[in-house]
Design a protein around this motif. Structure first.
Motif, PDB file in Angstrom:
ATOM      1  N   MET A  32       0.936  -1.162  -0.207  1.00  0.00           N
ATOM      2  CA  MET A  32       0.110   0.106  -0.119  1.00  0.00           C
ATOM      3  C   MET A  32       1.013   1.298   0.013  1.00  0.00           C
ATOM      4  SD  MET A  32      -2.741  -1.539   2.512  1.00  0.00           S
ATOM      5  CE  MET A  32      -1.666  -2.189   3.405  1.00  0.00           C
ATOM      6  N   VAL A  33       1.738   1.313   0.867  1.00  0.00           N
ATOM      7  CA  VAL A  33       2.732   2.632   1.036  1.00  0.00           C
ATOM      8  C   VAL A  33       3.134   2.996  -0.372  1.00  0.00           C
ATOM      9  CG1 VAL A  33       4.383   3.814   2.372  1.00  0.00           C
ATOM     10  CG2 VAL A  33       2.893   2.175   3.622  1.00  0.00           C
ATOM     11  N   PRO A  34       4.169   2.265  -1.183  1.00  0.00           N
ATOM     12  CA  PRO A  34       4.596   2.775  -2.184  1.00  0.00           C
ATOM     13  C   PRO A  34       3.580   3.452  -3.305  1.00  0.00           C
ATOM     14  CG  PRO A  34       5.418   0.835  -1.907  1.00  0.00           C
ATOM     15  CD  PRO A  34       4.404   0.862  -1.005  1.00  0.00           C
ATOM     16  N   ARG A  35       2.401   2.752  -3.192  1.00  0.00           N
ATOM     17  CA  ARG A  35       1.326   3.652  -4.364  1.00  0.00           C
ATOM     18  C   ARG A  35       0.717   4.762  -3.684  1.00  0.00           C
ATOM     19  NH1 ARG A  35      -1.578   3.643  -9.012  1.00  0.00           N
ATOM     20  NH2 ARG A  35      -1.257   1.461  -9.053  1.00  0.00           N
ATOM     21  N   MET A  36       0.579   5.108  -2.238  1.00  0.00           N
ATOM     22  CA  MET A  36       0.409   6.167  -1.431  1.00  0.00           C
ATOM     23  C   MET A  36       1.319   7.187  -1.629  1.00  0.00           C
ATOM     24  SD  MET A  36      -0.174   6.504   2.587  1.00  0.00           S
ATOM     25  CE  MET A  36      -0.841   4.796   2.710  1.00  0.00           C
ATOM     26  N   LEU A  37       2.762   6.888  -1.752  1.00  0.00           N
ATOM     27  CA  LEU A  37       3.851   7.595  -1.721  1.00  0.00           C
ATOM     28  C   LEU A  37       3.879   8.194  -3.554  1.00  0.00           C
ATOM     29  CD1 LEU A  37       6.882   5.890   0.011  1.00  0.00           C
ATOM     30  CD2 LEU A  37       5.802   8.130   0.626  1.00  0.00           C
ATOM     31  N   LYS A  38       3.620   7.396  -4.590  1.00  0.00           N
ATOM     32  CA  LYS A  38       3.518   7.858  -5.817  1.00  0.00           C
ATOM     33  C   LYS A  38       2.524   8.811  -5.869  1.00  0.00           C
ATOM     34  CE  LYS A  38       2.124   5.815 -10.216  1.00  0.00           C
ATOM     35  NZ  LYS A  38       0.901   6.537 -10.216  1.00  0.00           N
ATOM     36  N   ASN A  39       1.321   8.450  -5.500  1.00  0.00           N
ATOM     37  CA  ASN A  39       0.264   9.538  -5.427  1.00  0.00           C
ATOM     38  C   ASN A  39       0.559  10.967  -4.943  1.00  0.00           C
ATOM     39  OD1 ASN A  39      -1.306   7.321  -6.705  1.00  0.00           O
ATOM     40  ND2 ASN A  39      -2.603   7.006  -4.691  1.00  0.00           N
ATOM     41  N   LEU A  40       1.156  10.902  -3.871  1.00  0.00           N
ATOM     42  CA  LEU A  40       1.613  12.161  -3.155  1.00  0.00           C
ATOM     43  C   LEU A  40       2.707  12.891  -3.948  1.00  0.00           C
ATOM     44  CD1 LEU A  40       1.742  11.283   0.619  1.00  0.00           C
ATOM     45  CD2 LEU A  40       0.253  12.860  -0.363  1.00  0.00           C
ATOM     46  N   TRP A  41       3.761  11.956  -4.737  1.00  0.00           N
ATOM     47  CA  TRP A  41       4.505  12.823  -5.252  1.00  0.00           C
ATOM     48  C   TRP A  41       4.194  13.181  -6.681  1.00  0.00           C
ATOM     49  CZ3 TRP A  41       9.456  14.314  -4.494  1.00  0.00           C
ATOM     50  CH2 TRP A  41      10.272  14.576  -5.658  1.00  0.00           C
ATOM     51  N   THR A  42       3.369  12.557  -7.232  1.00  0.00           N
ATOM     52  CA  THR A  42       2.910  12.656  -8.869  1.00  0.00           C
ATOM     53  C   THR A  42       1.594  13.549  -8.920  1.00  0.00           C
ATOM     54  OG1 THR A  42       1.766  10.907  -9.236  1.00  0.00           O
ATOM     55  CG2 THR A  42       4.185  10.891  -9.775  1.00  0.00           C
ATOM     56  N   GLN A  43       0.905  13.667  -7.781  1.00  0.00           N
ATOM     57  CA  GLN A  43      -0.399  14.341  -7.560  1.00  0.00           C
ATOM     58  C   GLN A  43      -1.431  13.535  -8.622  1.00  0.00           C
ATOM     59  OE1 GLN A  43      -1.201  16.762  -5.507  1.00  0.00           O
ATOM     60  NE2 GLN A  43       0.743  15.962  -4.726  1.00  0.00           N
ATOM     61  N   SER A  44      -1.157  12.470  -8.909  1.00  0.00           N
ATOM     62  CA  SER A  44      -1.978  11.467  -9.768  1.00  0.00           C
ATOM     63  C   SER A  44      -2.501  10.316  -8.988  1.00  0.00           C
ATOM     64  CB  SER A  44      -1.086  10.627 -11.142  1.00  0.00           C
ATOM     65  OG  SER A  44      -2.053  10.045 -11.795  1.00  0.00           O
ATOM     66  N   ARG A  45      -3.805  10.367  -8.774  1.00  0.00           N
ATOM     67  CA  ARG A  45      -4.589   9.737  -7.881  1.00  0.00           C
ATOM     68  C   ARG A  45      -5.229   8.317  -8.497  1.00  0.00           C
ATOM     69  NH1 ARG A  45      -5.019  14.886  -5.902  1.00  0.00           N
ATOM     70  NH2 ARG A  45      -4.095  15.305  -4.309  1.00  0.00           N
ATOM     71  N   ASN A  46      -5.112   8.361  -9.717  1.00  0.00           N
ATOM     72  CA  ASN A  46      -5.820   7.207 -10.425  1.00  0.00           C
ATOM     73  C   ASN A  46      -4.946   5.911 -10.176  1.00  0.00           C
ATOM     74  OD1 ASN A  46      -6.968   9.386 -11.771  1.00  0.00           O
ATOM     75  ND2 ASN A  46      -6.515   8.935 -13.951  1.00  0.00           N
ATOM     76  N   ILE A  47      -5.947   4.795 -10.134  1.00  0.00           N
ATOM     77  CA  ILE A  47      -5.574   3.582  -9.880  1.00  0.00           C
ATOM     78  C   ILE A  47      -6.601   2.657 -10.934  1.00  0.00           C
ATOM     79  CG2 ILE A  47      -6.980   3.112  -7.939  1.00  0.00           C
ATOM     80  CD1 ILE A  47      -4.915   1.028  -6.792  1.00  0.00           C
TER      81      ILE A  47
END
Length: 342
Positions: free
Chosen positions: A112-127
Motif C-alpha cells: 500500500m505505501v509505495p502507491r501512496m507515496l507515488k500519488n503524493l509525489w505525482t499528484q496522480s491519484r488514478n488506480i
C-alpha cells in the motif's frame, strides 16, 4: 398542368426515417445506452484514490513523513529478521513467530505505501480496476495472516507459561512450522472469493474512493446495486476468522495473567508481564482498529474515520511492532548490541 404541378408540390414526400436511420428514436436510444455503458465501463476500469486531497498545501510534507515512516518500518522489521537469524540466543519458538510477523509487516506495508507515496509525489491519484483488486486482495490476505500469526504467538505464550513441562511436546519445531505455514495459506481461498464478490459488483456513478488504498468501506459506498449478499459474506468472513481468533487470544491471555499472578516472585511476575505485554498491546491495536473500521455503524462514524483507520493498518501497526518487541525485550536489545557498533 399547373394544378398537377401544384398537387405534386404539396404531396412531395418528407424525409423518410427508417428504424436504422441515425435520426430515429431507436438509434438515439441505442447511442444513449452505449454512451452510458461506456461511462460506466470507464468507472470500472479506473478508480481515483482521494487519499490526502484535502491537504493540498502539505503534500510534500506528508510525502516526507510517510517515506520516513516506511523506511523505519523496513529498517525495524528487517533488523528483527536479521537478529533472529544470526543470533543463537534468540532462535527460540517465540522469535521464530516474531521473525515471520516482521516479514509479514514488510510485505503488508509494501502493498500500500509505495502507491501512496507515488500519488503524493505525482499528484496522480488514478488506480486501475485490476491494480485496485490486486491491492485489495493482498491487503486482506496479509491482514488474515497477521491475525493468525498473533493467535499462534498467543498460544505459544500460553503453553510457555501454563504448560511449561509439556512445551517441547506441544510446540516442537514441526508444530511451529505447521502453524506458520497454516497462517500464511489459510486465508487465500476465502479472500479470493471475497475479492471476486466485491469486484463483480456494479460500480457506477462516482469512481472516487475516499481513502488512501482500496479497502472495503470506500468500495461499498460506490456500489449501485444490491449489496446484501456481499455484506453478508463480509460478515460471515469476520465471524469465521476474526471472532474465533480474538476469543482464542483473549482466553490465552486470561490464563497467562492468572498464572503469572500466582508466581511467588515479584521479579518473576514483572519479567513475565514485560515479556508478553508487548504482544498483547499489538493485539489490542490490531483488533481494536478492525472492530472500529467494520463493526461500528456508518451513521456513528465521524467524517474521515475510515481514512484514519486505514493509516493505522498501513503504517501504524507495522511501525509500532518492532518498537514494542525490541525496546521492551532484553534479548532483542542484547542481540542488537552484539551486531551494532557501540
Amino acid at each position: 398542368m399547373s394544378a398537377t404541378c401544384k398537387e405534386i408540390k404539396i404531396l412531395q414526400p418528407t424525409k423518410e426515417i427508417w428504424p436504422g436511420h441515425p435520426d430515429s428514436s431507436i438509434s438515439k436510444n441505442i447511442r444513449n445506452k452505449t454512451r452510458i455503458a461506456r461511462e460506466n465501463l470507464t468507472f470500472r476500469i479506473e478508480f481515483i484514490l482521494l487519499g490526502f486531497s484535502d491537504f493540498l498545501n502539505i503534500q510534500g510534507f506528508l510525502f516526507v513523513v510517510i517515506l520516513v515512516i516506511y523506511m523505519s518500518i523496513l529498517l525495524g522489521n528487517g533488523l528483527i529478521i536479521i537478529i533472529t537469524n544470526i543470533d543463537p540466543d534468540v532462535q527460540t519458538p517465540m522469535y521464530f513467530f516474531l521473525k515471520n510477523l516482521s516479514f509479514l509487516e514488510i510485505c503488508y506495508t509494501s502493498v500500500m505505501v509505495p502507491r501512496m507515496l507515488k500519488n503524493l509525489w505525482t499528484q496522480s491519484r488514478n488506480i486501475s480496476f485490476i491494480a485496485c483488486a490486486v491491492q485489495f486482495y493482498f491487503f486482506l490476505v496479509f491482514r488474515i495472516t497477521e491475525s493468525l500469526l498473533l493467535a499462534a504467538m498467543a498460544f505459544d505464550h500460553y503453553v510457555t507459561i501454563c504448560k511449561p513441562l509439556y512445551y517441547p511436546v506441544i510446540m516442537n519445531h514441526k508444530k511451529q512450522v505447521q502453524l506458520v505455514i497454516g497462517s500464511w495459506i489459510s486465508g487465500i481461498p476465502v479472500e479470493i472469493q471475497l475479492t471476486y464478490q466485491i469486484f463483480s459488483l456494479p460500480f457506477c456513478g462516482s469512481n472516487k474512493l475516499n481513502n488512501v488504498f482500496c479497502d472495503i468501506p470506500p468500495l461499498m459506498k460506490i456500489v449501485c446495486g444490491d449489496i446484501t449478499m456481499s455484506e453478508l459474506f463480509i460478515f460471515v468472513n469476520a465471524v469465521v476468522f476474526v471472532i474465533p481468533l480474538l476469543l482464542l487470544i483473549l482466553v490465552s491471555y486470561i490464563k497467562i495473567i492468572t498464572t503469572i499472578l500466582k508466581l511467588p516472585s515479584v521479579i518473576g511476575r514483572h519479567k513475565a508481564f514485560s515479556t508478553y505485554s508487548s504482544h498483547f498491546m499489538v493485539v489490542e491495536l490490531l483488533f481494536g482498529s478492525e472492530m472500529m473500521a467494520h463493526w461500528i455503524p456508518k451513521c456513528k462514524k465521524s467524517k474521515g474515520i475510515d481514512k484514519l483507520l486505514s493509516l493505522v493498518y498501513c503504517i501504524g501497526i507495522p511501525m509500532f511492532n518492532p518498537l514494542m518487541y525490541s525496546l521492551r525485550n532484553k534479548d532483542i536489545i542484547a542481540a542488537l548490541k552484539k551486531i551494532l557498533p557501540k
